[in-house]
Design a protein around this motif. Structure first.
Motif, PDB file in Angstrom:
ATOM      1  N   TYR A   1      58.480  29.290  24.908  1.00 65.02           N
ATOM      2  CA  TYR A   1      59.308  29.206  26.087  1.00 65.02           C
ATOM      3  C   TYR A   1      60.438  28.245  26.074  1.00 65.02           C
ATOM      4  O   TYR A   1      61.495  28.318  26.658  1.00 65.02           O
ATOM      5  CB  TYR A   1      58.415  29.124  27.484  1.00 65.02           C
ATOM      6  CG  TYR A   1      57.825  27.562  27.702  1.00 65.02           C
ATOM      7  CD1 TYR A   1      56.488  27.395  27.700  1.00 65.02           C
ATOM      8  CD2 TYR A   1      58.644  26.574  28.240  1.00 65.02           C
ATOM      9  CE1 TYR A   1      56.071  26.144  27.994  1.00 65.02           C
ATOM     10  CE2 TYR A   1      58.203  25.477  28.449  1.00 65.02           C
ATOM     11  CZ  TYR A   1      56.875  25.142  28.135  1.00 65.02           C
ATOM     12  OH  TYR A   1      56.348  24.012  28.791  1.00 65.02           O
TER      13      TYR A   1
ATOM     14  N   PHE B   1      55.073  36.115  29.524  1.00 69.66           N
ATOM     15  CA  PHE B   1      54.363  35.020  30.241  1.00 69.66           C
ATOM     16  C   PHE B   1      53.588  35.450  31.529  1.00 69.66           C
ATOM     17  O   PHE B   1      53.012  34.799  32.500  1.00 69.66           O
ATOM     18  CB  PHE B   1      54.891  33.732  30.307  1.00 69.66           C
ATOM     19  CG  PHE B   1      54.894  33.150  28.880  1.00 69.66           C
ATOM     20  CD1 PHE B   1      53.529  32.788  28.467  1.00 69.66           C
ATOM     21  CD2 PHE B   1      56.007  32.880  28.026  1.00 69.66           C
ATOM     22  CE1 PHE B   1      53.336  32.424  27.086  1.00 69.66           C
ATOM     23  CE2 PHE B   1      55.754  32.161  26.893  1.00 69.66           C
ATOM     24  CZ  PHE B   1      54.768  31.938  26.230  1.00 69.66           C
TER      25      PHE B   1
ATOM     26  N   VAL C   1      49.899  35.819  31.752  1.00 62.29           N
ATOM     27  CA  VAL C   1      49.061  35.035  30.729  1.00 62.29           C
ATOM     28  C   VAL C   1      47.660  35.183  30.473  1.00 62.29           C
ATOM     29  O   VAL C   1      47.150  34.951  29.625  1.00 62.29           O
ATOM     30  CB  VAL C   1      49.247  33.191  31.293  1.00 62.29           C
ATOM     31  CG1 VAL C   1      50.184  32.639  30.411  1.00 62.29           C
ATOM     32  CG2 VAL C   1      49.759  33.069  32.592  1.00 62.29           C
TER      33      VAL C   1
ATOM     34  N   ILE D   1      47.517  29.623  25.579  1.00 65.58           N
ATOM     35  CA  ILE D   1      48.620  29.560  26.554  1.00 65.58           C
ATOM     36  C   ILE D   1      49.071  28.221  26.634  1.00 65.58           C
ATOM     37  O   ILE D   1      48.335  27.137  26.470  1.00 65.58           O
ATOM     38  CB  ILE D   1      47.849  30.597  27.661  1.00 65.58           C
ATOM     39  CG1 ILE D   1      46.811  29.653  28.171  1.00 65.58           C
ATOM     40  CG2 ILE D   1      47.901  31.967  27.164  1.00 65.58           C
ATOM     41  CD1 ILE D   1      46.343  30.477  29.542  1.00 65.58           C
TER      42      ILE D   1
ATOM     43  N   SER E   1      49.690  26.301  32.137  1.00 64.33           N
ATOM     44  CA  SER E   1      49.330  27.705  32.418  1.00 64.33           C
ATOM     45  C   SER E   1      47.775  27.782  32.508  1.00 64.33           C
ATOM     46  O   SER E   1      47.219  28.273  33.792  1.00 64.33           O
ATOM     47  CB  SER E   1      49.539  28.745  31.599  1.00 64.33           C
ATOM     48  OG  SER E   1      50.886  29.031  31.471  1.00 64.33           O
TER      49      SER E   1
ATOM     50  N   ASN F   1      51.474  32.854  36.963  1.00 66.25           N
ATOM     51  CA  ASN F   1      52.409  33.237  35.964  1.00 66.25           C
ATOM     52  C   ASN F   1      53.437  32.001  35.502  1.00 66.25           C
ATOM     53  O   ASN F   1      54.653  32.124  35.513  1.00 66.25           O
ATOM     54  CB  ASN F   1      53.324  34.417  36.329  1.00 66.25           C
ATOM     55  CG  ASN F   1      53.886  34.440  37.520  1.00 66.25           C
ATOM     56  OD1 ASN F   1      53.494  33.316  38.440  1.00 66.25           O
ATOM     57  ND2 ASN F   1      54.989  35.113  37.852  1.00 66.25           N
TER      58      ASN F   1
ATOM     59  N   TYR G   1      54.450  28.993  33.399  1.00 65.67           N
ATOM     60  CA  TYR G   1      54.252  28.530  32.064  1.00 65.67           C
ATOM     61  C   TYR G   1      55.184  27.271  31.556  1.00 65.67           C
ATOM     62  O   TYR G   1      55.162  27.000  30.212  1.00 65.67           O
ATOM     63  CB  TYR G   1      54.435  29.688  31.107  1.00 65.67           C
ATOM     64  CG  TYR G   1      55.896  30.512  31.084  1.00 65.67           C
ATOM     65  CD1 TYR G   1      57.131  30.048  30.567  1.00 65.67           C
ATOM     66  CD2 TYR G   1      55.944  31.540  32.048  1.00 65.67           C
ATOM     67  CE1 TYR G   1      58.360  30.680  30.949  1.00 65.67           C
ATOM     68  CE2 TYR G   1      57.045  32.205  32.422  1.00 65.67           C
ATOM     69  CZ  TYR G   1      58.034  31.857  31.679  1.00 65.67           C
ATOM     70  OH  TYR G   1      59.289  32.431  32.060  1.00 65.67           O
TER      71      TYR G   1
END
Lengths: 269, 286
Positions: free
Chosen positions: B207, B231, B234, B244, B248, B264, B266
């Motif tokens: 990310y 993501f 996840v 993950i 998260s 969701n 992240y």
């Protein structure tokens, strides 16, 4: 590339040959090689091949493997064949061209040598296909043990053989990776000029050598940290014990060898 | 632009049995994308990259680069290596020259460029990656792991590829080198418009740097989407055994404990926003 090497490859299986004691297998193979050089009748060779083919079947090893091996050694076979054919003995000349002459004896020797080599490769294949390389190395190491009395470094040699065998597939895998890495840096593999070829080989050998030394170094440290010491008597996790089955195998092998001679004695060709 | 069309790949296993490594994979990568390839060990990530670089020939399906079928068009295949650079996981597999400078110049030399152009490209790559002057005359074998990695990357960048493939470029590096190398790759992607396709195990990296994510699961394309959409689910990623982002995990745990939080999330920034909005709601209600 890695897959093209068939000799010395192990086939997973559970036949009586797979389970047999590697020491006995080596001993039998050793005798077999000697026997091959003393039989000189086609009938014996054919019978020998028949028995070995049956053993391949029992061990579930494709007979194709044996022929693949012959293919990889074709050059040596043909070369020795030629030498035998042209320089292999005196006597009745059946063909003559300039200084080359072929005698009847030579033809017979050539045929016999070809049969012998063929049976040799096929038979030895049976040993390596049914025995794990490491077991083989241990058994060979054991064979040296009696020489310890004469200060022969049997233990070290056994360890060395085991380590080398263990590292062959690793090094091959690594070579493959290095070739890939250099290829994607634009090395011209099919380059025609010698300079380019040399450059290509260097670009592969240097990383390979460096990583082998590094591996050797790391292995030495790992062995030492687990108290490996040269010249110290070691015990084994798996000890090969001789059992009744091995005796039976040995007796069967002897019967096979004797029958080769017997067949040879009672046939004309 | 790169396109995979129904690509399948079999490894030849022992005794000529076939092991499926990739099955029926189709996707497109646009020029300038930063794609992260993620997936469990053995999901076919490296195989995918090797196919992309023409090292493996697909057993089925086609690989198009700029619209040309690489394995049908000889001309396209010969250009492939110029067009795509591949940095392998282990830098010691490619370093072999006696000085760092020579090693970086090895790739461009193979392309048959003139000395002036080689020099220019090497200098450029050295600047981009940030290799200090005094290292250039050293032997590549004297360098530390992080430095070796930089030299390996510079060696490939010096070939000026349009697409850069990297197989876990930061695995096993210290945090400082990690961030440095990833930033260099991101900058290279942005400044020169080079497509980057990178294998990683770290979701945080995904990310932080990627704009698209390709998820592989047991040789199949699980999803290929933008970072946000990937993501968003996840829990699905967790379902196929992927790690993950830590944040998260925290939110999934909160949800399991009965808190009404979104799952969701992240990144830390998103977490802050999410918690803020929840707190605001509570205050509004209370």
């Amino acid at each position: 590339m890695v897959k093209s090497i068939t000799l010395g490859r192990y086939f997973v299986g559970n036949s009586f040959l797979h389970r047999a004691n590697p020491k006995i297998k080596i001993l039998v193979t050793f005798i077999y090689v000697f026997v091959l050089f003393f039989i000189n009748k086609i009938c014996s060779y054919v019978f020998g091949f028949f028995v070995i083919a049956v053993l391949y079947k029992i061990c579930k090893i494709p007979l194709k493997m044996a022929f693949d091996n012959i293919k990889s050694m074709a050059f040596i076979l043909i070369f020795t064949g030629f030498i035998n054919l042209f320089f292999g003995g005196n006597g009745e000349i059946i063909f003559k061209l300039w200084v080359f002459k072929i005698t009847k004896v030579a033809v017979i020797t050539t045929v016999f040598v070809a049969f012998r080599m063929f049976l040799l490769i096929v038979g030895m294949g049976l040993l390596t296909y049914t025995t794990l390389p490491l077991d083989l190395a241990k058994a060979i190491g054991d064979a040296f043990t009696p020489l310890k009395k004469f200060h022969f470094p049997a233990g070290e040699i056994s360890t060395m053989i085991s380590i080398s065998i263990r590292f062959i597939p690793l090094l091959m895998l690594e070579t493959e990776k290095i070739i890939f890495a250099q290829k994607s840096r634009g090395v011209d593999v099919s380059g025609k000029s010698i300079r380019k070829k040399v450059k290509f080989i260097i670009s592969i050998l240097v990383p390979l050598l460096v990583s082998s030394f590094k591996r050797a170094d790391e292995l030495a440290v790992a062995m030492e940290s687990r108290c490996y010491r040269i010249g110290f008597s070691r015990t084994r996790y798996i000890v090969f014990k001789l059992g009744v089955k091995d005796l039976i195998l040995f007796v069967c092998a002897i019967i096979f060898f004797v029958s080769l001679f017997v067949i040879g004695a009672f046939s004309w060709f | 632009m790169v396109e995979f069309k129904n690509v399948t790949y079999f490894y030849e296993g022992l005794s000529s049995s076939k092991v499926k490594a990739l099955s029926n994979i189709s996707f497109k990568v646009e020029q300038g994308d930063f794609v992260c390839v993620i997936g469990h060990t053995g999901s076919g990530k490296t195989t995918l990259l090797k196919i992309l670089n023409g090292l493996f020939k697909p057993s089925g399906g086609r690989l198009y680069i700029n619209g040309a079928d690489v394995w049908a068009d000889k001309n396209a295949f010969s250009k492939l290596r110029k067009y795509i650079g591949f940095v392998f996981q282990n830098p010691s597999y490619q370093l072999f020259e006696d000085t760092v400078l020579k090693d970086i110049a090895f790739g461009p030399k193979n392309l048959g460029l003139n000395n002036l152009e080689i020099e220019r490209r090497v200098k450029n790559a050295v600047d981009v990656v940030g290799i200090s002057e005094d290292l250039l005359t050293k032997s590549p074998f004297e360098l530390s792991g992080g430095q070796k990695k930089r030299v390996a990357i510079a060696g490939v960048m010096a070939m000026s590829p349009k697409i850069l493939l990297l197989d876990e470029p930061v695995a096993g590096l210290d945090p400082k080198s990690r961030v440095h190398i990833l930033k260099v790759i991101k900058k290279y992607n942005k400044d020169f418009g080079v497509t980057v396709i990178l294998i990683t195990h770290s979701m945080e990296d995904v990310y932080m740097y990627a704009n698209k994510v390709l998820v592989l699961n047991k040789g199949e394309l699980f999803s290929y989407d933008s970072v946000d959409s990937t993501f968003k689910c996840v829990d699905r990623l967790k379902g196929i055994g992927l790690d993950i982002p830590d944040i998260s995990k925290v939110f999934l745990k909160l949800k399991n404990k009965g808190f009404s939080v979104p799952i969701n999330v992240y990144s830390v920034d998103m977490a802050v926003e999410a918690i803020k909005s929840i707190l605001l709601k509570r205050r509004g209600n209370g």
